[in-house]
Write an enzyme that holds these catalytic residues in place. Structure first.
Site, PDB file in Angstrom:
ATOM      1  CB  SER A 108      -5.869   4.110  -2.791  1.00 19.96           C
ATOM      2  OG  SER A 108      -5.600   3.938  -1.414  1.00 19.96           O
ATOM      3  CD  GLN A 128      -5.796  -0.507  -1.933  1.00 14.52           C
ATOM      4  OE1 GLN A 128      -5.949   0.704  -1.869  1.00 14.52           O
ATOM      5  NE2 GLN A 128      -5.352  -1.221  -0.905  1.00 14.52           N
ATOM      6  CE1 TYR A 130      -2.619  -1.399   1.365  1.00 21.17           C
ATOM      7  CE2 TYR A 130      -3.896   0.595   1.691  1.00 21.17           C
ATOM      8  CZ  TYR A 130      -2.795  -0.054   1.160  1.00 21.17           C
ATOM      9  OH  TYR A 130      -1.886   0.651   0.435  1.00 21.17           O
ATOM     10  CB  THR A 156      -3.138  -3.739  -1.485  1.00 12.38           C
ATOM     11  OG1 THR A 156      -3.651  -3.233  -2.713  1.00 12.38           O
ATOM     12  CG2 THR A 156      -1.641  -3.472  -1.405  1.00 12.38           C
ATOM     13  CE  LYS A 254      -0.836  -2.399  -6.255  1.00 12.60           C
ATOM     14  NZ  LYS A 254      -0.244  -1.930  -4.999  1.00 12.60           N
ATOM     15  CG  HIS A 278       2.893  -1.271  -1.471  1.00 11.79           C
ATOM     16  ND1 HIS A 278       1.677  -1.812  -1.194  1.00 11.79           N
ATOM     17  CD2 HIS A 278       2.745   0.062  -1.245  1.00 11.79           C
ATOM     18  CE1 HIS A 278       0.834  -0.868  -0.795  1.00 11.79           C
ATOM     19  NE2 HIS A 278       1.471   0.285  -0.827  1.00 11.79           N
ATOM     20  N   GLY A 310       5.371  -1.726 -10.752  1.00 10.16           N
ATOM     21  CA  GLY A 310       6.631  -1.377 -10.104  1.00 10.16           C
ATOM     22  C   GLY A 310       7.678  -1.000 -11.124  1.00 10.16           C
ATOM     23  CB  ILE A 312       5.726   0.886 -15.557  1.00 10.85           C
ATOM     24  CG1 ILE A 312       5.589  -0.630 -15.353  1.00 10.85           C
ATOM     25  CG2 ILE A 312       5.312   1.328 -16.958  1.00 10.85           C
ATOM     26  CD1 ILE A 312       6.223  -1.500 -16.397  1.00 10.85           C
ATOM     27  NE  ARG A 313       9.039   6.053 -12.368  1.00 11.22           N
ATOM     28  CZ  ARG A 313       8.515   5.119 -11.554  1.00 11.22           C
ATOM     29  NH1 ARG A 313       7.691   4.191 -12.032  1.00 11.22           N
ATOM     30  NH2 ARG A 313       8.785   5.120 -10.261  1.00 11.22           N
ATOM     31  N   GLY A 332       2.089   3.620 -11.031  1.00 12.96           N
ATOM     32  CA  GLY A 332       1.853   4.414  -9.829  1.00 12.96           C
ATOM     33  C   GLY A 332       2.450   5.801  -9.974  1.00 12.96           C
ATOM     34  NE  ARG A 333       7.642   6.112  -5.986  1.00 10.98           N
ATOM     35  CZ  ARG A 333       7.645   4.819  -5.657  1.00 10.98           C
ATOM     36  NH1 ARG A 333       7.362   3.893  -6.570  1.00 10.98           N
ATOM     37  NH2 ARG A 333       7.932   4.443  -4.428  1.00 10.98           N
TER      38      ARG A 333
HETATM   39  C1  LIG Z   1       2.897   7.330  -2.776  1.00 14.52           C
HETATM   40  C2  LIG Z   1       2.357   5.952  -2.994  1.00 14.52           C
HETATM   41  C3  LIG Z   1       1.172   5.562  -2.374  1.00 14.52           C
HETATM   42  C4  LIG Z   1       0.671   4.278  -2.591  1.00 14.52           C
HETATM   43  N1  LIG Z   1      -0.512   3.916  -2.016  1.00 14.52           N
HETATM   44  C5  LIG Z   1      -1.046   2.712  -2.305  1.00 14.52           C
HETATM   45  C6  LIG Z   1      -2.339   2.361  -1.812  1.00 14.52           C
HETATM   46  O1  LIG Z   1      -2.992   3.125  -1.128  1.00 14.52           O
HETATM   47  N2  LIG Z   1      -2.810   1.135  -2.147  1.00 14.52           N
HETATM   48  C7  LIG Z   1      -2.112   0.251  -2.921  1.00 14.52           C
HETATM   49  O2  LIG Z   1      -2.586  -0.845  -3.196  1.00 14.52           O
HETATM   50  N3  LIG Z   1      -0.895   0.573  -3.399  1.00 14.52           N
HETATM   51  C8  LIG Z   1      -0.366   1.773  -3.118  1.00 14.52           C
HETATM   52  N4  LIG Z   1       0.855   2.114  -3.632  1.00 14.52           N
HETATM   53  C9  LIG Z   1       1.544   1.163  -4.512  1.00 14.52           C
HETATM   54  C10 LIG Z   1       1.120   1.358  -5.973  1.00 14.52           C
HETATM   55  O3  LIG Z   1      -0.184   0.905  -6.195  1.00 14.52           O
HETATM   56  C11 LIG Z   1       2.035   0.586  -6.924  1.00 14.52           C
HETATM   57  O4  LIG Z   1       2.167  -0.728  -6.462  1.00 14.52           O
HETATM   58  C12 LIG Z   1       3.417   1.232  -7.069  1.00 14.52           C
HETATM   59  O5  LIG Z   1       3.345   2.632  -7.047  1.00 14.52           O
HETATM   60  C13 LIG Z   1       4.029   0.765  -8.376  1.00 14.52           C
HETATM   61  O6  LIG Z   1       5.306   1.273  -8.524  1.00 14.52           O
HETATM   62  P1  LIG Z   1       5.639   2.584  -9.410  1.00 14.52           P
HETATM   63  O7  LIG Z   1       5.272   3.757  -8.552  1.00 14.52           O
HETATM   64  O8  LIG Z   1       7.080   2.457  -9.656  1.00 14.52           O
HETATM   65  O9  LIG Z   1       4.790   2.506 -10.667  1.00 14.52           O
HETATM   66  C14 LIG Z   1       1.379   3.377  -3.415  1.00 14.52           C
HETATM   67  C15 LIG Z   1       2.555   3.793  -4.039  1.00 14.52           C
HETATM   68  C16 LIG Z   1       3.047   5.068  -3.834  1.00 14.52           C
HETATM   69  C17 LIG Z   1       4.310   5.485  -4.530  1.00 14.52           C
END
Ligand SMILES: Cc1cc2nc3c(=O)[nH]c(=O)nc-3n(C[C@H](O)[C@H](O)[C@H](O)COP(=O)(O)O)c2cc1C
Length: 391
Positions: A108, A128, A130, A156, A254, A278, A310, A312-313, A332-333
């Site tokens: 990011s 990545q 913005y 993004t 994205k 997101h 989005g 995926i666990r 992500g998470r």
């Molecule tokens: C705490 C947090 C911060 C995030 N920051 C960014 C970011 O800086 N840039 C970005 O493209 N996506 C960001 N995202 C989105 C993630 O890239 C991703 O789309 C998302 O976490 C996917 O869902 P998941 O957490 O269920 O896997 C963020 C997500 C979370 C949870």
């Protein structure tokens, strides 16, 4: 020391909750408004089932693929997350784990570690951005990433405003000074493991965004970067085409959930698009990406690489996404929980769990290669799929 290995991502999340100060954990939970999209991203996967075989199963399973010209040992990539203070090594720990497991790293522009530090440990790093700042600033950031060795750009576009949360947003200081330290002390003193990890490095979390620094200037604080983003006029399709042309190389957009938008992204000549909301952090009520995926993959999957992020666990979630048309997924998470629980080893642990889960699902369905997956392998409830932007 207790065994730090964990058996599922849910257990990593429990450990992250135990280890992290409340505000840091709350920042990772994220979500917006009522949490409909954030929760829906997870529950949507639960509604999909499998149609397994029980005999004649394949002894070997192949799951490698490519995205944006990079080799993936399994169809999983690190999605960029701009979060701070989870672990002293931050994104470097994540990138190293990803490199050790043969998958690309998405960094990011709001991350706590620089593109130079991250690309040095993972030579499949995507940067990545913005739409933030003027065109000269955007070009400067892209050129810096290119010079550092970034193999592609992720743009993004699905984070467009800030939102309140019904459960309350964590307080995050501009920087850790004495006043902030006193205010945060009650939640930090009860998390000695987290505190000790930072104390050992001799540094406090600095909450800055090094990739947003102007040449020769100090890195802005996270909120300074956020303010720049909020002040920037929203991009047009022409702006996006300009960005695509300036970068030239592998280019992911994205945040797509509609078929009409996906077609315009193909027209721009992008390499890849990510079906994403997101992580449920933007317009609450946007359907889960897994619901929107197959309409998009059917419409443009021959013209562009389609990935999903989005919710995926587990490995079986990855297989469901592939069966519905994704080439790979981004997480992500899941890796953030692993990072919080056990640093680089925790992220590797998460990636190993996903790999094992993908392998088990392929085995159960009698597949020898991820390329054999199709929607026929999945039990899809009536009205599950959303074809947005087709009328
Ligand atoms: C705490 C947090 C911060 C995030 N920051 C960014 C970011 O800086 N840039 C970005 O493209 N996506 C960001 N995202 C989105 C993630 O890239 C991703 O789309 C998302 O976490 C996917 O869902 P998941 O957490 O269920 O896997 C963020 C997500 C979370 C949870």
């Amino acid at each position: 020391m207790a065994n730090e290995w964990f058996e599922t991502v849910a257990e990593a999340q429990r450990r992250a909750k135990k280890r992290l100060p409340k505000s840091v954990y709350g920042a990772l939970i994220a979500g917006s408004e009522k949490g409909l999209s954030a929760n829906g991203n997870l529950s949507a996967f639960d509604q999909l089932g499998f149609a397994p075989h029980m005999c004649g199963l394949s002894q070997t399973r192949e799951m490698s693929t490519t995205v944006m010209g990079q080799n993936l040992s399994m169809p999983v990539m690190i999605s960029p997350t701009g979060v701070q203070a989870v672990h002293p090594e931050g994104e470097v720990a994540i990138a190293r784990a990803a490199a050790n497991r043969g998958i690309p790293m998405g960094l990011s522009s709001f991350a706590s570690r620089s593109i130079e530090d991250v690309a040095a440990v993972n030579n499949s790093t995507f940067f990545q951005i913005y739409w933030c700042g003027d065109k000269d600033t955007l070009l400067q950031r892209m050129e810096r990433a290119r010079a550092a060795g970034a193999k592609g750009i992720i743009v993004t576009l699905d984070w467009s405003f800030s939102n309140g949360r019904d459960w309350g947003s964590p307080w995050i200081p501009e920087k850790i000074n004495l006043k902030a330290a006193i205010k945060l002390a009650p939640e930090v003193v009860v998390k000695p493991g987290w505190l000790w990890a930072f104390a050992k490095t001799g540094k406090l979390p600095d909450l800055s965004a090094p990739n947003m620094a102007k040449p020769g200037e100090k890195a802005p604080t996270f909120f300074g970067a956020y303010y720049e983003w909020m002040q920037t006029p929203l991009p047009t399709w022409e702006d996006l085409a300009w960005l695509r042309k300036e970068w030239g190389g592998p280019f992911m957009v994205k945040g797509v959930c509609r078929v009409d938008d996906a077609k315009r992204i193909v027209d721009l000549g992008a390499t890849t698009l990510s079906v994403s909301n997101h992580g449920g952090n933007n317009l609450d009520g946007t359907p889960a990406p897994i619901r929107c995926l197959s309409a998009i993959a059917d419409a443009v999957g021959h013209d562009i690489e389609v990935v999903l992020d989005g919710g995926i666990r587990r490995g079986s979630d990855v297989v469901k996404a592939l069966a519905l048309g994704a080439r790979a997924v981004m997480i992500g998470r899941a890796y953030l929980w692993g990072l919080a629980a056990n640093g680089t080893a925790g992220v590797e642990n998460v990636l190993d769990l996903l790999r094992g889960g993908i392998d088990s699902a392929l085995l159960g369905m009698g597949k020898s290669n991820i390329s054999e997956l199709s929607a026929d392998d999945i039990v899809i409830p009536r009205d599950f799929l959303c074809a947005l932007g087709t009328k």
